[in-house]
Design a protein around this motif. Structure first.
Motif, PDB file in Angstrom:
ATOM      1  N   ARG A  99     -14.760 117.515  65.650  1.00 43.10           N
ATOM      2  CA  ARG A  99     -15.546 117.663  64.424  1.00 43.10           C
ATOM      3  C   ARG A  99     -17.036 117.512  64.720  1.00 43.10           C
ATOM      4  N   ARG A 100     -17.405 116.543  65.562  1.00 42.79           N
ATOM      5  CA  ARG A 100     -18.805 116.389  65.955  1.00 42.79           C
ATOM      6  C   ARG A 100     -19.296 117.626  66.692  1.00 42.79           C
TER       7      ARG A 100
ATOM      8  N   ARG B  37      -6.798 111.109  66.913  1.00 35.84           N
ATOM      9  CA  ARG B  37      -7.874 110.975  65.921  1.00 35.84           C
ATOM     10  C   ARG B  37      -9.244 110.992  66.595  1.00 35.84           C
ATOM     11  N   ALA B  38      -9.377 110.325  67.711  1.00 37.43           N
ATOM     12  CA  ALA B  38     -10.647 110.302  68.445  1.00 37.43           C
ATOM     13  C   ALA B  38     -10.986 111.703  68.944  1.00 37.43           C
TER      14      ALA B  38
ATOM     15  N   GLY C  78       1.370 104.557  68.411  1.00 40.89           N
ATOM     16  CA  GLY C  78       0.079 104.375  67.761  1.00 40.89           C
ATOM     17  C   GLY C  78      -1.093 104.715  68.662  1.00 40.89           C
ATOM     18  N   GLU C  79      -0.931 104.467  69.909  1.00 41.94           N
ATOM     19  CA  GLU C  79      -1.988 104.773  70.868  1.00 41.94           C
ATOM     20  C   GLU C  79      -2.263 106.276  70.925  1.00 41.94           C
TER      21      GLU C  79
END
Length: 127
Positions: free
Chosen positions: A30-31, A23-24, A16-17
């Motif tokens: 994306r930014r 995702r981050a 999960g990490e």
């Protein structure tokens, strides 16, 4: 098997990490992509403004060029007229010079006649 061993492993490792990190990272990209897209749009606007400015400069230069070409043509016409006037004067000069010489000769003849008449009349007058 333990519960950790029974879970399928993520290919990035760490479970999960790793997903959170991915995702981050994707959110950061994306930014960055949105920022770059905004920069591209801003630059497109600047390019458009520069193109409009260039067209304005071209139009102004074309107008000035036409004005200068008209002035050059006007000056060439004036030069042609001045050359024609000078040629006319040069053609008239010899005739005027001959006329002047003839008038000077006539004046000298009249002066000589006048002086001889004065001498003739002066000789007859009582002293």
């Amino acid at each position: 098997m333990s519960a950790a061993e029974g879970r399928p492993r993520c290919r990035w490792g760490g479970g999960g990490e790793a997903v959170l990190r991915a995702r981050a990272e994707a959110a950061g990209y994306r930014r960055l992509l949105r920022a770059r897209a905004a920069e591209v749009e801003k630059l497109r606007g600047a390019v458009g403004a520069l193109h409009r400015q260039l067209e304005g400069l071209r139009d102004r230069r074309s107008g000035e060029l036409a004005k200068y070409q008209e002035r050059v043509a006007e000056l060439e016409r004036e030069i042609g007229a001045a050359e024609a006037e000078m040629a006319r004067c040069l053609r008239e000069y010899p005739a005027l010079l001959r006329l002047r010489m003839a008038l000077e000769a006539e004046i000298a003849a009249y002066r000589e006649m006048l002086e001889s008449e004065e001498l003739r009349l002066g000789g007859l007058a009582p002293p």
